[in-house]
Design a protein around this motif. Sequence first.
Motif, mmCIF file in Angstrom:
data_model
loop_
_atom_site.group_PDB
_atom_site.id
_atom_site.type_symbol
_atom_site.label_atom_id
_atom_site.label_comp_id
_atom_site.label_asym_id
_atom_site.label_seq_id
_atom_site.Cartn_x
_atom_site.Cartn_y
_atom_site.Cartn_z
ATOM 1 N N LYS A 15 0.834 -1.203 0.000
ATOM 2 C CA LYS A 15 0.000 0.000 0.000
ATOM 3 C C LYS A 15 0.867 1.250 0.000
ATOM 4 C CE LYS A 15 -4.084 -1.876 2.282
ATOM 5 N NZ LYS A 15 -4.937 -1.815 3.475
ATOM 6 N N GLU A 16 1.948 1.245 0.796
ATOM 7 C CA GLU A 16 2.854 2.389 0.842
ATOM 8 C C GLU A 16 3.541 2.589 -0.506
ATOM 9 O OE1 GLU A 16 5.567 1.772 4.082
ATOM 10 O OE2 GLU A 16 3.948 1.683 5.551
ATOM 11 N N GLU A 17 4.001 1.494 -1.114
ATOM 12 C CA GLU A 17 4.654 1.592 -2.420
ATOM 13 C C GLU A 17 3.686 2.137 -3.467
ATOM 14 O OE1 GLU A 17 6.009 -2.395 -3.031
ATOM 15 O OE2 GLU A 17 7.785 -2.120 -1.777
ATOM 16 N N THR A 18 2.463 1.648 -3.443
ATOM 17 C CA THR A 18 1.452 2.116 -4.389
ATOM 18 C C THR A 18 1.176 3.603 -4.191
ATOM 19 O OG1 THR A 18 0.438 -0.070 -4.433
ATOM 20 C CG2 THR A 18 -0.916 1.753 -5.201
ATOM 21 N N LYS A 19 1.081 4.039 -2.948
ATOM 22 C CA LYS A 19 0.837 5.447 -2.644
ATOM 23 C C LYS A 19 1.985 6.314 -3.148
ATOM 24 C CE LYS A 19 -1.070 8.991 -0.528
ATOM 25 N NZ LYS A 19 -1.345 10.030 -1.505
ATOM 26 N N LYS A 20 3.239 5.859 -2.953
ATOM 27 C CA LYS A 20 4.397 6.626 -3.423
ATOM 28 C C LYS A 20 4.380 6.763 -4.937
ATOM 29 C CE LYS A 20 7.461 5.518 0.409
ATOM 30 N NZ LYS A 20 8.667 4.820 0.855
ATOM 31 N N ILE A 21 4.034 5.686 -5.629
ATOM 32 C CA ILE A 21 3.962 5.725 -7.092
ATOM 33 C C ILE A 21 2.846 6.658 -7.542
ATOM 34 C CG2 ILE A 21 3.487 4.354 -9.165
ATOM 35 C CD1 ILE A 21 4.955 2.021 -7.687
ATOM 36 N N GLU A 22 1.697 6.593 -6.885
ATOM 37 C CA GLU A 22 0.596 7.503 -7.215
ATOM 38 C C GLU A 22 1.012 8.955 -6.999
ATOM 39 O OE1 GLU A 22 -2.516 6.091 -4.657
ATOM 40 O OE2 GLU A 22 -3.197 4.607 -6.124
ATOM 41 N N ASP A 23 1.744 9.222 -5.914
ATOM 42 C CA ASP A 23 2.214 10.589 -5.632
ATOM 43 C C ASP A 23 3.178 11.069 -6.719
ATOM 44 O OD1 ASP A 23 0.680 10.614 -3.343
ATOM 45 O OD2 ASP A 23 2.367 10.243 -1.984
ATOM 46 N N LEU A 24 4.072 10.169 -7.167
ATOM 47 C CA LEU A 24 4.999 10.539 -8.236
ATOM 48 C C LEU A 24 4.249 10.881 -9.512
ATOM 49 C CD1 LEU A 24 7.876 7.909 -7.813
ATOM 50 C CD2 LEU A 24 8.042 10.386 -7.510
ATOM 51 N N ILE A 25 3.273 10.075 -9.854
ATOM 52 C CA ILE A 25 2.495 10.302 -11.075
ATOM 53 C C ILE A 25 1.775 11.650 -11.007
ATOM 54 C CG2 ILE A 25 0.504 9.496 -12.411
ATOM 55 C CD1 ILE A 25 1.417 6.617 -11.660
ATOM 56 N N SER A 26 1.199 11.948 -9.871
ATOM 57 C CA SER A 26 0.449 13.199 -9.768
ATOM 58 C C SER A 26 1.361 14.420 -9.639
ATOM 59 C CB SER A 26 -0.528 13.142 -8.595
ATOM 60 O OG SER A 26 0.170 13.038 -7.376
ATOM 61 N N SER A 27 2.648 14.202 -9.362
ATOM 62 C CA SER A 27 3.557 15.331 -9.158
ATOM 63 C C SER A 27 4.203 15.842 -10.448
ATOM 64 C CB SER A 27 4.655 14.954 -8.165
ATOM 65 O OG SER A 27 5.586 14.059 -8.758
ATOM 66 N N ILE A 28 4.034 15.133 -11.559
ATOM 67 C CA ILE A 28 4.654 15.595 -12.800
ATOM 68 C C ILE A 28 3.589 15.932 -13.831
ATOM 69 C CG2 ILE A 28 6.789 14.313 -12.448
ATOM 70 C CD1 ILE A 28 5.878 12.292 -14.497
ATOM 71 N N GLN A 29 3.898 16.932 -14.636
ATOM 72 C CA GLN A 29 2.978 17.310 -15.701
ATOM 73 C C GLN A 29 3.371 16.632 -17.009
ATOM 74 O OE1 GLN A 29 2.558 21.530 -16.183
ATOM 75 N NE2 GLN A 29 0.650 21.318 -17.304
ATOM 76 N N PHE A 30 4.684 16.571 -17.279
ATOM 77 C CA PHE A 30 5.205 15.900 -18.465
ATOM 78 C C PHE A 30 6.370 15.025 -18.031
ATOM 79 C CE2 PHE A 30 3.633 20.030 -19.966
ATOM 80 C CZ PHE A 30 2.705 19.617 -20.907
ATOM 81 N N GLY A 31 6.457 13.818 -18.537
ATOM 82 C CA GLY A 31 7.580 12.957 -18.209
ATOM 83 C C GLY A 31 7.165 11.503 -18.143
ATOM 84 N N SER A 32 7.962 10.738 -17.406
ATOM 85 C CA SER A 32 7.676 9.306 -17.310
ATOM 86 C C SER A 32 8.077 8.764 -15.944
ATOM 87 C CB SER A 32 8.427 8.537 -18.410
ATOM 88 O OG SER A 32 9.823 8.708 -18.260
ATOM 89 N N ILE A 33 7.415 7.680 -15.562
ATOM 90 C CA ILE A 33 7.734 6.937 -14.351
ATOM 91 C C ILE A 33 8.075 5.520 -14.804
ATOM 92 C CG2 ILE A 33 6.874 6.076 -12.137
ATOM 93 C CD1 ILE A 33 6.935 9.113 -12.194
ATOM 94 N N THR A 34 9.253 5.025 -14.415
ATOM 95 C CA THR A 34 9.662 3.667 -14.760
ATOM 96 C C THR A 34 9.725 2.849 -13.477
ATOM 97 O OG1 THR A 34 11.004 4.531 -16.572
ATOM 98 C CG2 THR A 34 11.434 2.270 -15.879
ATOM 99 N N ILE A 35 9.039 1.712 -13.473
ATOM 100 C CA ILE A 35 8.999 0.843 -12.302
ATOM 101 C C ILE A 35 9.821 -0.404 -12.603
ATOM 102 C CG2 ILE A 35 7.514 -0.467 -10.741
ATOM 103 C CD1 ILE A 35 5.239 1.494 -11.604
#
Length: 54
Positions: A15-35
């Motif tokens: 749950k914590e990992e999922t929340k951190k990933i969700e926070d990263l996604i919502s914190s950028i306007q343009f870019g990418s998240i690689t897991i």
Amino acid sequence: MPEKKNYEVVNNKQKEETKKIEDLISSIQFGSITIHVENGKVVQVDKNEKIRFR
């Protein structure tokens, strides 16, 4: 009582990992998240943010 399958049981760490990933996604306007995943577990998350000038 029916047996719960592994994917139905989400522990606190997941749950914590999922929340951190969700926070990263919502914190950028343009870019990418690689897991990065090893043996079915998230081991690293990379955030690559782009800044666009209009």
